[in-house]
Write an enzyme that holds these catalytic residues in place. Sequence first.
Site, PDB file in Angstrom:
ATOM      1  N   THR A  45       0.645  -1.211   0.279  1.00  0.00           N
ATOM      2  CA  THR A  45       0.270   0.774   0.249  1.00  0.00           C
ATOM      3  C   THR A  45       0.875   1.260   0.038  1.00  0.00           C
ATOM      4  OG1 THR A  45      -0.494  -0.615   2.540  1.00  0.00           O
ATOM      5  CG2 THR A  45      -1.773  -0.738   0.795  1.00  0.00           C
ATOM      6  N   LYS A  64       3.253  -7.360   3.974  1.00  0.00           N
ATOM      7  CA  LYS A  64       2.785  -5.332   3.829  1.00  0.00           C
ATOM      8  C   LYS A  64       2.729  -4.636   4.440  1.00  0.00           C
ATOM      9  CE  LYS A  64       0.014  -3.359   3.729  1.00  0.00           C
ATOM     10  NZ  LYS A  64      -1.226  -2.562   4.518  1.00  0.00           N
ATOM     11  N   THR A 124       0.456  -3.446  11.981  1.00  0.00           N
ATOM     12  CA  THR A 124      -0.787  -3.554  10.733  1.00  0.00           C
ATOM     13  C   THR A 124      -0.601  -4.362  10.167  1.00  0.00           C
ATOM     14  OG1 THR A 124      -2.047  -1.993  12.242  1.00  0.00           O
ATOM     15  CG2 THR A 124      -2.460  -2.674   9.782  1.00  0.00           C
ATOM     16  N   GLU A 173       6.151   4.930   7.591  1.00  0.00           N
ATOM     17  CA  GLU A 173       6.169   5.652   6.401  1.00  0.00           C
ATOM     18  C   GLU A 173       6.308   7.569   7.020  1.00  0.00           C
ATOM     19  OE1 GLU A 173       1.533   6.456   7.202  1.00  0.00           O
ATOM     20  OE2 GLU A 173       1.197   4.763   5.577  1.00  0.00           O
ATOM     21  N   ASN A 198       0.256  10.704   5.643  1.00  0.00           N
ATOM     22  CA  ASN A 198      -0.752  10.920   6.756  1.00  0.00           C
ATOM     23  C   ASN A 198      -2.645  11.301   6.793  1.00  0.00           C
ATOM     24  OD1 ASN A 198      -0.738   8.146   7.567  1.00  0.00           O
ATOM     25  ND2 ASN A 198       1.132   8.240   8.112  1.00  0.00           N
ATOM     26  N   THR A 216      -6.465   6.959   4.424  1.00  0.00           N
ATOM     27  CA  THR A 216      -5.742   5.347   3.606  1.00  0.00           C
ATOM     28  C   THR A 216      -6.572   4.845   5.212  1.00  0.00           C
ATOM     29  OG1 THR A 216      -4.331   6.199   5.388  1.00  0.00           O
ATOM     30  CG2 THR A 216      -3.209   5.649   2.617  1.00  0.00           C
TER      31      THR A 216
END
Lengths: 400, 400
Positions: free
Chosen positions: B146, B181, B192, B272, B395, B400
């Site tokens: 993702t 992922k 996650t 991220e 974010n 997302t």
Amino acid sequence: MSVTAPLGFRAAGVTAGLKSSGRPDLALVVNDGPDHVVAGVFTSNRVVAAPVVWSRTVVGDGVARAVVLNSGGANACTGPEGFGDTHRTAEHVGEVLGVSAGDVVVCSTGLIGERLDMPALLGGVDAAAAALGADGGEAAATAIMTTDTVTKQVLVQRPLGPAGATSTDDGISWIVGGMAKGAGMLAPGLATMLCVLTTDAVVTAEDADAALRAATAVTLDRVDSDGCMSTNDTVVLLASGASGVPVGAEELTEAVTAACASLARQLVADAEGATHDIAVTVRGATNEDAAVAVARAVTRSNLFKAAVFGNDPNWGRVLAAVGTVPADVAPFEADAVDVAINGVTVCRGGGVGEDRSRVDLAAAREVRVEVDLHAGAAEATVWTNDLTHDYVHENSAYST
Amino acid sequence: MSVTAPLGFRAAGVTAGLKSSGRPDLALVVNDGPDHVVAGVFTSNRVVAAPVVWSRTVVGDGVARAVVLNSGGANACTGPEGFGDTHRTAEHVGEVLGVSAGDVVVCSTGLIGERLDMPALLGGVDAAAAALGADGGEAAATAIMTTDTVTKQVLVQRPLGPAGATSTDDGISWIVGGMAKGAGMLAPGLATMLCVLTTDAVVTAEDADAALRAATAVTLDRVDSDGCMSTNDTVVLLASGASGVPVGAEELTEAVTAACASLARQLVADAEGATHDIAVTVRGATNEDAAVAVARAVTRSNLFKAAVFGNDPNWGRVLAAVGTVPADVAPFEADAVDVAINGVTVCRGGGVGEDRSRVDLAAAREVRVEVDLHAGAAEATVWTNDLTHDYVHENSAYST
């Protein structure tokens, strides 16, 4: 406004030289009586600054004469030497004011892990004592600021009743005033802050303590800007009795709660880097603790807070946060949960509700998130802020 | 590398059209046996996506034939219709592969609260089934990305023992392969993520389950990039038995743990917006749970994480976070705590230690924080990342 609004108080704020910026950094609040009642609540962090250790003892007997507060250094994690600095500060204030050091509350805020510049601080105490005045509240509120951009002050006035006793000529019976600082490390127990409340009501130490605990539990304890708990949080209530008006526990609690609620809202409005203030209200909980736990889970979701910064009403992130609360803490069924953002029920029964595009977050600073658990009748609100570039900048570019 | 390295597995990754970017978004992993052992662990979030509800049941009997995974949509908070979509996906995979739908694990990742484009997804299943191959691991690992910027894959090989049975000619006895992922919402229980592990060892379903639980508990459960728990986390271990090598519980646990540790480290390295990977090791705890609780408190401090982004070895923020852990969870004395950052003991006995300027955080991506509670002999490490402008940007700018 502020701590000198009630009768019986003087205050001052001066530049002692603790801040490299040269801004005011030392405040003194003196209770001239006739009563010298005090109550205090402190951080629940196990790592506590020297002034917290000291001040817990000071308020223990319900009597205090003065509060000295410095910005420009937290005096936390400074060992026995740091505690000695706090002790010496209280002794110096006591000497200058002619009171016992054991009746002087000390508060510090700033960088953790560095000793204070004691000559500068003690010189500041002298200057502050010389500057004390019944109009010094504003200067005191200014001197305790750190990353705050504005002062936080409050005034709650209680009018004369039909048969009210009074010591003033303006129809006011008694007053609660207050000041606070805090813009980061804003999370309970206690939002990270220093806060001094004053009242000229005639109250007992027991009632003052009960009122302060009840008030902070539903106001300052429910501000959670960044989930980070401080080592220095202190909220002090001083009562002078100078109005001559005896006030009962219920009345006092109501007024102190109103004062704390205002200060809490002001803290959120000035939180580091924030562009949105977010009120997360959880309804339909089995009890208030459950409602608070669920609200806190949402207010601590970086993903949700970043989404709000992007004006994205991302209810999926709200639900993901709600779901992290253990079932024994807050019983509810995930597929019963509704989420409304600014009045639009974007999530209904744990699934898609009204069109999220109907929510306009860009229109206002305040965002209202309402979560209905449909599991009971209790509710609670916790305030937070969005997570922004400026928050990261302020907390990465500078040591605080 | 990856899920097709062990004998008995084929995989594929294709573009079904679920992502607006047009990037690959559907992966299929098939266990051709002779065994079809499966074990799975899932998010502990109470709000769970439809595929998690489905897949929990699938792995319940210890048997599965295939795993289908899509990016481009989490199928979470989508109600009974969303569950129907998951069910239909499994049925379609079952039809195409000639196996029972009840033996097909389904995983989804992407935006919460939106239905999947089922015609596109089912077409993708057909294309993936047609593309299945023993060299398809890389494509499958790519299709589940993702906000990941790189694929995460792992290969753990066990060599032939002196008298080792074997089904291969290369001196390899048996293998664990894997892919994962996850770049945001990276927090336990389970980071996650979607993660598929494969092995050609001959193992029982009980041993597979025990090995997977033990492995994730000390690896993927100890990644906490942003404190946010997902609704879709799924880690699946498939065992084909194709090597013909019987492997005991201990050996299997060791290899699966090594594979999970590698994938966990890869997830942190690609989190991220992160510029630093931070390993928080807590030593001297009374037990492992206490060590984990203290480490987690540090890894969830936005203030500390922002300081690391600013290359500021702000141990005061570490200590402030350590102090938030309740005494009944982790007994220790605040004035006994040492903190070392990259080997420099900047805090000793709860106070100032070595000069913080000796710590150079800018020199490397990896930051090592070591907290010694001096209260016992247990220790644990939790991984996190710094809090950066890019995290906020990623974010807030995208849903997302």
